[in-house]
Design a protein around this motif. Sequence first.
Motif, PDB file in Angstrom:
ATOM      1  N   LEU A 180       0.845  -1.204   0.000  1.00 36.37           N
ATOM      2  CA  LEU A 180       0.000   0.000   0.000  1.00 36.37           C
ATOM      3  C   LEU A 180       0.877   1.249   0.000  1.00 36.37           C
ATOM      4  N   LEU A 181       1.937   1.233   0.834  1.00 37.81           N
ATOM      5  CA  LEU A 181       2.830   2.385   0.912  1.00 37.81           C
ATOM      6  C   LEU A 181       3.484   2.654  -0.444  1.00 37.81           C
ATOM      7  N   THR A 182       3.912   1.602  -1.118  1.00 35.62           N
ATOM      8  CA  THR A 182       4.509   1.770  -2.455  1.00 35.62           C
ATOM      9  C   THR A 182       3.512   2.427  -3.406  1.00 35.62           C
ATOM     10  N   CYS A 183       2.277   1.972  -3.327  1.00 38.38           N
ATOM     11  CA  CYS A 183       1.222   2.526  -4.186  1.00 38.38           C
ATOM     12  C   CYS A 183       0.983   3.999  -3.841  1.00 38.38           C
ATOM     13  N   VAL A 184       0.900   4.295  -2.554  1.00 40.41           N
ATOM     14  CA  VAL A 184       0.668   5.686  -2.111  1.00 40.41           C
ATOM     15  C   VAL A 184       1.818   6.577  -2.578  1.00 40.41           C
ATOM     16  N   ALA A 189       3.962  10.757  -6.064  1.00 41.03           N
ATOM     17  CA  ALA A 189       4.929  11.164  -7.099  1.00 41.03           C
ATOM     18  C   ALA A 189       4.231  11.772  -8.309  1.00 41.03           C
ATOM     19  N   GLN A 190       2.946  11.445  -8.466  1.00 40.47           N
ATOM     20  CA  GLN A 190       2.158  12.052  -9.552  1.00 40.47           C
ATOM     21  C   GLN A 190       1.577  13.405  -9.127  1.00 40.47           C
ATOM     22  N   GLY A 191       1.902  13.820  -7.899  1.00 39.49           N
ATOM     23  CA  GLY A 191       1.402  15.111  -7.415  1.00 39.49           C
ATOM     24  C   GLY A 191       0.063  15.022  -6.710  1.00 39.49           C
ATOM     25  N   ILE A 192      -0.372  13.815  -6.353  1.00 34.94           N
ATOM     26  CA  ILE A 192      -1.672  13.649  -5.684  1.00 34.94           C
ATOM     27  C   ILE A 192      -1.420  13.472  -4.180  1.00 34.94           C
ATOM     28  N   ALA A 221      -7.999   8.534  -8.532  1.00 32.77           N
ATOM     29  CA  ALA A 221      -9.174   9.363  -8.838  1.00 32.77           C
ATOM     30  C   ALA A 221      -9.965   9.665  -7.576  1.00 32.77           C
ATOM     31  N   THR A 222     -10.141   8.648  -6.723  1.00 33.06           N
ATOM     32  CA  THR A 222     -10.893   8.863  -5.482  1.00 33.06           C
ATOM     33  C   THR A 222     -10.166   9.872  -4.605  1.00 33.06           C
ATOM     34  N   ALA A 223      -8.845   9.733  -4.522  1.00 29.56           N
ATOM     35  CA  ALA A 223      -8.054  10.684  -3.728  1.00 29.56           C
ATOM     36  C   ALA A 223      -8.213  12.101  -4.277  1.00 29.56           C
ATOM     37  N   ARG A 224      -8.174  12.240  -5.580  1.00 30.37           N
ATOM     38  CA  ARG A 224      -8.297  13.583  -6.186  1.00 30.37           C
ATOM     39  C   ARG A 224      -9.670  14.186  -5.908  1.00 30.37           C
ATOM     40  N   ILE A 225     -10.709  13.348  -5.965  1.00 36.69           N
ATOM     41  CA  ILE A 225     -12.071  13.861  -5.707  1.00 36.69           C
ATOM     42  C   ILE A 225     -12.190  14.299  -4.241  1.00 36.69           C
ATOM     43  N   LEU A 226     -11.676  13.471  -3.328  1.00 35.18           N
ATOM     44  CA  LEU A 226     -11.754  13.821  -1.899  1.00 35.18           C
ATOM     45  C   LEU A 226     -10.978  15.100  -1.620  1.00 35.18           C
ATOM     46  N   ASN A 227      -9.795  15.227  -2.201  1.00 33.10           N
ATOM     47  CA  ASN A 227      -8.992  16.437  -2.012  1.00 33.10           C
ATOM     48  C   ASN A 227      -9.719  17.653  -2.581  1.00 33.10           C
ATOM     49  N   HIS A 228     -10.312  17.463  -3.751  1.00 34.35           N
ATOM     50  CA  HIS A 228     -11.040  18.561  -4.396  1.00 34.35           C
ATOM     51  C   HIS A 228     -12.190  19.047  -3.521  1.00 34.35           C
ATOM     52  N   LEU A 229     -12.850  18.115  -2.851  1.00 33.08           N
ATOM     53  CA  LEU A 229     -13.991  18.464  -2.001  1.00 33.08           C
ATOM     54  C   LEU A 229     -13.551  18.973  -0.622  1.00 33.08           C
TER      55      LEU A 229
END
Length: 447
Positions: A180-184, A189-192, A221-229
Amino acid sequence: MIDMNVFKQFQEAIKHLGDMAQPEALTDEQRVSRAKAVMHSKIDRHLAMDLEACVNCGYCSEACQFYQRTGDAKYTPTRKLDLLRRVHSREISALAPIKRLFTRDITAQDLEAWQELVYDSCTECGRCSMVCPMGINIARGVSVMRESLFEAGLAPLEIMAVAQEQTGRGTVFGVGPAELLTCVEALRAQGIPVPLDEPRADVLLVSTVIDVLLFQDALAATARILNHLGVNWTLRSAGFEAANFGLLSGSETLQKLASKRLIDEALAIGAKTVILPECGHAYAALRWEGQLEDGQPLPFEVVAAAEFVGRAVQQGQLKLQPGDASQKITYHDACKLARHGGVIEEPRAALKALGMNYQDTTPTAELNWCCGGGSGAFLLNRDAPLRHKAWQIKKEQINATGADTVVVSCASCRLNFIEGAEIDEWSTHIESLVVMVAQQLPAKPTA
Ligand code: SF4
Ligand code: SF4
């Protein structure tokens, strides 16, 4: 966009899953005894009524993708409950002393034969119950059959192997906190921004092995939506795996253990909401089966990602940039979300907000066809030809809409679509709902 090389590696790994299983050596008598013990404990008033109420009208057969595509009588939904029916009739029902005289007892061979009927050829989609004039909950009976077979040591080896891994090591397909940490870190690294192991948060986002390994775009995508909100959220290393192989295998012990790992993390951070990833059975496991250790309801809300996003659109919190109005899209309802969970309007609200040419399938919503690969069927090697036939009903349904993109909100459905599309060289684009939404987030948060 999925990396097809990783997908093929995943398919290859599935081929060897069964080799890792450690089946218990049991006698035939022990298998029957264990299976019956489960049946006796699970046949309550509701199931007893279901077992006695069937009038053999056959409507459920026409509703089942496995019967539809094969015409094989063994796949008749009501027949899948026959062993339960026999045990109930001979040993539990009011007329048991009489029924025993002319109803054969179940055997270990019967149990072995039913493995294919309740794992390979039933996704517990519940479509049969929608048309049953007696309202019989066949999927519930199939679930009890899975529990009976699991206790009898007769779950399919692929599912048994993963259930044993999740019980023992707490990982699924080897994916744990380090993965999970590697994925995070890859997403960061993509700026999310991805909060991990925050001590307090309003929202606990959980994920699944499939997203960590294959569909990182959905997690991103879910992370970006949560951050956006502007949501105060976190992932937690000690409880992120929403895939519940207890529910899939029939191990009630594991089903509770896997849910407890998520529940404990939600309680530890004081979460008001747990957002599940795009995973149908995860929704069933935590939303419907999840409860505290003392049997009390969960003190936080459990929502599916599609449900959360759709609600944000419905409530005006999430506004999206207009998409390509000429792009024709349709939606595949995951059975556990729509038919079992009533999550029907929320994903459609999100899809319509994309500003594309949205077209519903026929039939749709709670009567939509299953993808054919749910409830663990996707993992069964011998099941590949049968589930592909079942999936082709879905393909034809999508083709009839003329859509160039089918949107899904379940990673398991997404896998099955990708597998089917590859075999049939089907060119329709398959996309995740949260990915579609995240692609059209405005540059700045909406007021
Ligand atoms: S629950 Fe779905 S797959 Fe299972 S018997 Fe019913 S229609 Fe068929
Ligand atoms: S539709 Fe209901 S009553 Fe008719 S055969 Fe199926 S389970 Fe029995």
